[in-house]
Motif scaffolding. Structure first.
Motif, PDB file in Angstrom:
ATOM      1  N   LEU A  80       0.818  -1.258  -0.116  1.00 31.33           N
ATOM      2  CA  LEU A  80       0.168  -0.095  -0.033  1.00 31.33           C
ATOM      3  C   LEU A  80       0.977   1.394  -0.045  1.00 31.33           C
ATOM      4  O   LEU A  80       0.554   2.161  -0.804  1.00 31.33           O
ATOM      5  CB  LEU A  80      -1.033   0.053   1.339  1.00 31.33           C
ATOM      6  N   ALA A  81       1.941   1.329   0.932  1.00 27.00           N
ATOM      7  CA  ALA A  81       2.755   2.463   0.916  1.00 27.00           C
ATOM      8  C   ALA A  81       3.424   2.597  -0.376  1.00 27.00           C
ATOM      9  O   ALA A  81       3.757   3.784  -0.837  1.00 27.00           O
ATOM     10  CB  ALA A  81       3.686   2.261   1.713  1.00 27.00           C
ATOM     11  N   THR A  82       3.904   1.447  -1.254  1.00 28.78           N
ATOM     12  CA  THR A  82       4.441   1.590  -2.542  1.00 28.78           C
ATOM     13  C   THR A  82       3.544   2.058  -3.600  1.00 28.78           C
ATOM     14  O   THR A  82       3.748   3.161  -4.285  1.00 28.78           O
ATOM     15  CB  THR A  82       4.868   0.292  -3.217  1.00 28.78           C
ATOM     16  N   ILE A  83       2.233   1.787  -3.419  1.00 28.93           N
ATOM     17  CA  ILE A  83       1.303   2.411  -4.253  1.00 28.93           C
ATOM     18  C   ILE A  83       0.923   4.021  -4.030  1.00 28.93           C
ATOM     19  O   ILE A  83       0.991   4.853  -4.947  1.00 28.93           O
ATOM     20  CB  ILE A  83      -0.027   1.708  -4.279  1.00 28.93           C
ATOM     21  N   TYR A  84       0.920   4.251  -2.504  1.00 30.41           N
ATOM     22  CA  TYR A  84       0.569   5.582  -2.088  1.00 30.41           C
ATOM     23  C   TYR A  84       1.845   6.588  -2.539  1.00 30.41           C
ATOM     24  O   TYR A  84       1.497   7.642  -3.193  1.00 30.41           O
ATOM     25  CB  TYR A  84       0.426   5.623  -0.826  1.00 30.41           C
ATOM     26  N   PHE A  85       2.890   6.167  -2.455  1.00 26.96           N
ATOM     27  CA  PHE A  85       4.184   7.109  -2.526  1.00 26.96           C
ATOM     28  C   PHE A  85       4.668   6.913  -4.036  1.00 26.96           C
ATOM     29  O   PHE A  85       5.329   7.889  -4.580  1.00 26.96           O
ATOM     30  CB  PHE A  85       5.313   6.722  -1.914  1.00 26.96           C
ATOM     31  N   GLY A  86       4.139   5.911  -4.706  1.00 27.59           N
ATOM     32  CA  GLY A  86       4.576   5.829  -6.359  1.00 27.59           C
ATOM     33  C   GLY A  86       5.912   5.540  -6.257  1.00 27.59           C
ATOM     34  O   GLY A  86       6.696   4.897  -5.589  1.00 27.59           O
ATOM     35  N   ASN A  87       6.663   6.359  -7.177  1.00 25.04           N
ATOM     36  CA  ASN A  87       8.125   6.358  -7.712  1.00 25.04           C
ATOM     37  C   ASN A  87       8.862   7.548  -6.921  1.00 25.04           C
ATOM     38  O   ASN A  87       9.799   7.847  -7.088  1.00 25.04           O
ATOM     39  CB  ASN A  87       8.349   6.373  -9.139  1.00 25.04           C
ATOM     40  N   ILE A  88       8.294   8.028  -5.721  1.00 28.34           N
ATOM     41  CA  ILE A  88       8.697   9.348  -5.115  1.00 28.34           C
ATOM     42  C   ILE A  88      10.179   8.822  -4.419  1.00 28.34           C
ATOM     43  O   ILE A  88      10.300   7.892  -3.972  1.00 28.34           O
ATOM     44  CB  ILE A  88       7.848   9.811  -3.943  1.00 28.34           C
ATOM     45  N   ASP A  89      11.172   9.487  -4.401  1.00 31.54           N
ATOM     46  CA  ASP A  89      12.299   9.301  -4.035  1.00 31.54           C
ATOM     47  C   ASP A  89      12.160   9.741  -2.397  1.00 31.54           C
ATOM     48  O   ASP A  89      12.168  11.142  -1.971  1.00 31.54           O
ATOM     49  CB  ASP A  89      13.297  10.313  -4.487  1.00 31.54           C
ATOM     50  N   LEU A  90      12.181   8.661  -1.557  1.00 30.85           N
ATOM     51  CA  LEU A  90      12.008   9.016  -0.049  1.00 30.85           C
ATOM     52  C   LEU A  90      13.334   8.932   0.657  1.00 30.85           C
ATOM     53  O   LEU A  90      13.342   8.635   1.959  1.00 30.85           O
ATOM     54  CB  LEU A  90      11.097   7.969   0.700  1.00 30.85           C
ATOM     55  N   SER A  91      14.434   9.085   0.019  1.00 31.94           N
ATOM     56  CA  SER A  91      15.738   8.886   0.666  1.00 31.94           C
ATOM     57  C   SER A  91      16.049  10.002   1.769  1.00 31.94           C
ATOM     58  O   SER A  91      16.892   9.631   2.604  1.00 31.94           O
ATOM     59  CB  SER A  91      16.802   9.181  -0.506  1.00 31.94           C
ATOM     60  N   ASP A  92      15.503  11.037   1.553  1.00 35.88           N
ATOM     61  CA  ASP A  92      15.624  12.008   2.454  1.00 35.88           C
ATOM     62  C   ASP A  92      14.535  12.149   3.678  1.00 35.88           C
ATOM     63  O   ASP A  92      14.655  13.040   4.707  1.00 35.88           O
ATOM     64  CB  ASP A  92      15.601  13.430   1.723  1.00 35.88           C
ATOM     65  N   ASN A  93      13.608  11.343   3.515  1.00 40.58           N
ATOM     66  CA  ASN A  93      12.495  11.028   4.417  1.00 40.58           C
ATOM     67  C   ASN A  93      12.064   9.791   4.726  1.00 40.58           C
ATOM     68  O   ASN A  93      10.789   9.389   4.395  1.00 40.58           O
ATOM     69  CB  ASN A  93      11.315  11.885   3.859  1.00 40.58           C
ATOM     70  N   LEU A 152      11.637  -3.206  -0.642  1.00 45.06           N
ATOM     71  CA  LEU A 152      10.839  -2.344  -1.656  1.00 45.06           C
ATOM     72  C   LEU A 152      11.209  -0.849  -1.511  1.00 45.06           C
ATOM     73  O   LEU A 152      11.118  -0.253  -2.439  1.00 45.06           O
ATOM     74  CB  LEU A 152       9.161  -2.417  -1.256  1.00 45.06           C
ATOM     75  N   GLY A 153      11.609  -0.465  -0.176  1.00 43.37           N
ATOM     76  CA  GLY A 153      12.082   1.006  -0.202  1.00 43.37           C
ATOM     77  C   GLY A 153      13.504   1.101  -0.804  1.00 43.37           C
ATOM     78  O   GLY A 153      13.420   2.100  -1.512  1.00 43.37           O
ATOM     79  N   LYS A 154      14.254   0.089  -0.946  1.00 44.11           N
ATOM     80  CA  LYS A 154      15.544   0.191  -1.638  1.00 44.11           C
ATOM     81  C   LYS A 154      15.292   0.177  -3.166  1.00 44.11           C
ATOM     82  O   LYS A 154      15.761   1.062  -3.854  1.00 44.11           O
ATOM     83  CB  LYS A 154      16.644  -1.064  -1.193  1.00 44.11           C
ATOM     84  N   LEU A 155      14.703  -0.750  -3.569  1.00 49.96           N
ATOM     85  CA  LEU A 155      14.038  -1.051  -4.928  1.00 49.96           C
ATOM     86  C   LEU A 155      13.432   0.171  -5.656  1.00 49.96           C
ATOM     87  O   LEU A 155      13.891   0.532  -6.689  1.00 49.96           O
ATOM     88  CB  LEU A 155      13.562  -2.204  -5.158  1.00 49.96           C
ATOM     89  N   ILE A 156      12.327   0.665  -4.907  1.00 50.70           N
ATOM     90  CA  ILE A 156      11.457   1.813  -5.628  1.00 50.70           C
ATOM     91  C   ILE A 156      11.813   2.992  -4.983  1.00 50.70           C
ATOM     92  O   ILE A 156      11.803   4.216  -5.892  1.00 50.70           O
ATOM     93  CB  ILE A 156      10.000   1.415  -5.268  1.00 50.70           C
ATOM     94  N   HIS A 180      14.579   4.173  -3.162  1.00 52.02           N
ATOM     95  CA  HIS A 180      16.020   4.516  -3.086  1.00 52.02           C
ATOM     96  C   HIS A 180      16.333   5.146  -1.801  1.00 52.02           C
ATOM     97  O   HIS A 180      17.204   5.804  -1.571  1.00 52.02           O
ATOM     98  CB  HIS A 180      16.437   5.790  -4.065  1.00 52.02           C
ATOM     99  N   ILE A 181      15.825   4.143  -0.776  1.00 56.51           N
ATOM    100  CA  ILE A 181      16.166   4.434   0.874  1.00 56.51           C
ATOM    101  C   ILE A 181      17.502   3.899   0.918  1.00 56.51           C
ATOM    102  O   ILE A 181      17.853   2.808   0.583  1.00 56.51           O
ATOM    103  CB  ILE A 181      15.190   3.970   1.534  1.00 56.51           C
TER     104      ILE A 181
END
Length: 243
Positions: A31-44, A122-126, A128-129
């Motif tokens: 659900l988080a992957t769908i919600y955030f889409g391809n957003i780069d969350l490396s800073d959050n 998923l965080g690393k793959l999508i 970029h965490i």
């Protein structure tokens, strides 16, 4: 005690539903992957983890699954009529209850570990965490923290299931118990074990603000108080009960 835990493991190997329960670890990360889409969350990073691990997974999903799991590992004894055999051996009733609690704790640890692994993957793959040493240590600590606190908090449901031959009542009470803990969190977090558990877990998570000051001592007293009360009650009822 160790033999009892081994026996519980052997019983669960034949239960396919246990494997299906672990599929719930995919729910919030997906659900988080769908919600955030391809957003780069490396800073959050914490914004992502709050979604996948520290929100509904902690408040509702895992407590309900634990309630179903604890009911299942007890009701199977009634369905197969194995309790009578166990008492003839004889096996102390409290030891059997503790062995089932240990199984619930192990189940919670595995569930949380899988949730964290899926979240990291998923965080690393999508998103970029960056996965560093400090993040891994933090998540491992939270894994053990959540597993221990939630298992103890769900002990009342396990106790009720242990005393009830039918599974309907414990499961219904699980749903009420989980949702009431979620709702009471906004009113008084020190009267319900699940509310107190949530307060302890989120105390050092950036960005989460509760409407009350978090007091770890009060939270632990709440969880410990419920544990002591249900332990005394179940001991008294087991002494009076004829199996």
């Amino acid at each position: 005690m160790l033999n009892l835990v081994k026996v519980e493991f052997l019983k669960l190997k034949r239960k396919k539903i246990v494997s299906m329960m672990f599929l719930a670890t995919l729910l919030m990360p997906m659900l988080a992957t769908i919600y955030f889409g391809n957003i780069d969350l490396s800073d959050n990073v914490m914004k992502y983890f709050k979604w996948t691990i520290f929100s509904y997974n902690l408040w509702l999903i895992l407590p309900i699954i634990l309630g179903i799991f604890s009911t299942m590992i007890v009701s199977v004894e009634y369905e197969n009529d194995t309790f009578k055999t166990l008492w003839i051996v004889p096996i102390q009733k409290m030891k059997l209850l503790i062995s089932k609690f240990i199984m619930m704790l192990i189940f919670t640890l595995v569930f949380m570990s899988l949730s964290i692994l899926v979240t990291l993957f998923l965080g690393k793959l999508i998103h970029h965490i960056e996965i560093d040493y400090s993040l891994c240590i933090y998540l491992i600590r939270k894994c053990f923290e959540i597993s221990g606190l939630l298992s103890v908090s769900m002990f009342p449901i396990l106790s009720i299931a242990f005393l009830t031959k039918k599974y309907i009542l414990p499961i219904c009470l699980t749903i009420i118990y989980a949702f009431s803990g979620f709702l009471i969190l906004t009113v008084n977090m020190y009267v319900h074990p699940l509310s107190s558990t949530t307060a302890i877990v989120v105390r050092d998570i950036p960005g989460i603000v509760l409407n009350q000051d978090i007091n770890i001592v009060y939270s632990l007293l709440c969880i410990g108080g419920w544990l002591v009360v249900f332990t005394i009650v179940i001991k008294l009822l087991l002494k009076r009960r004829e199996w």
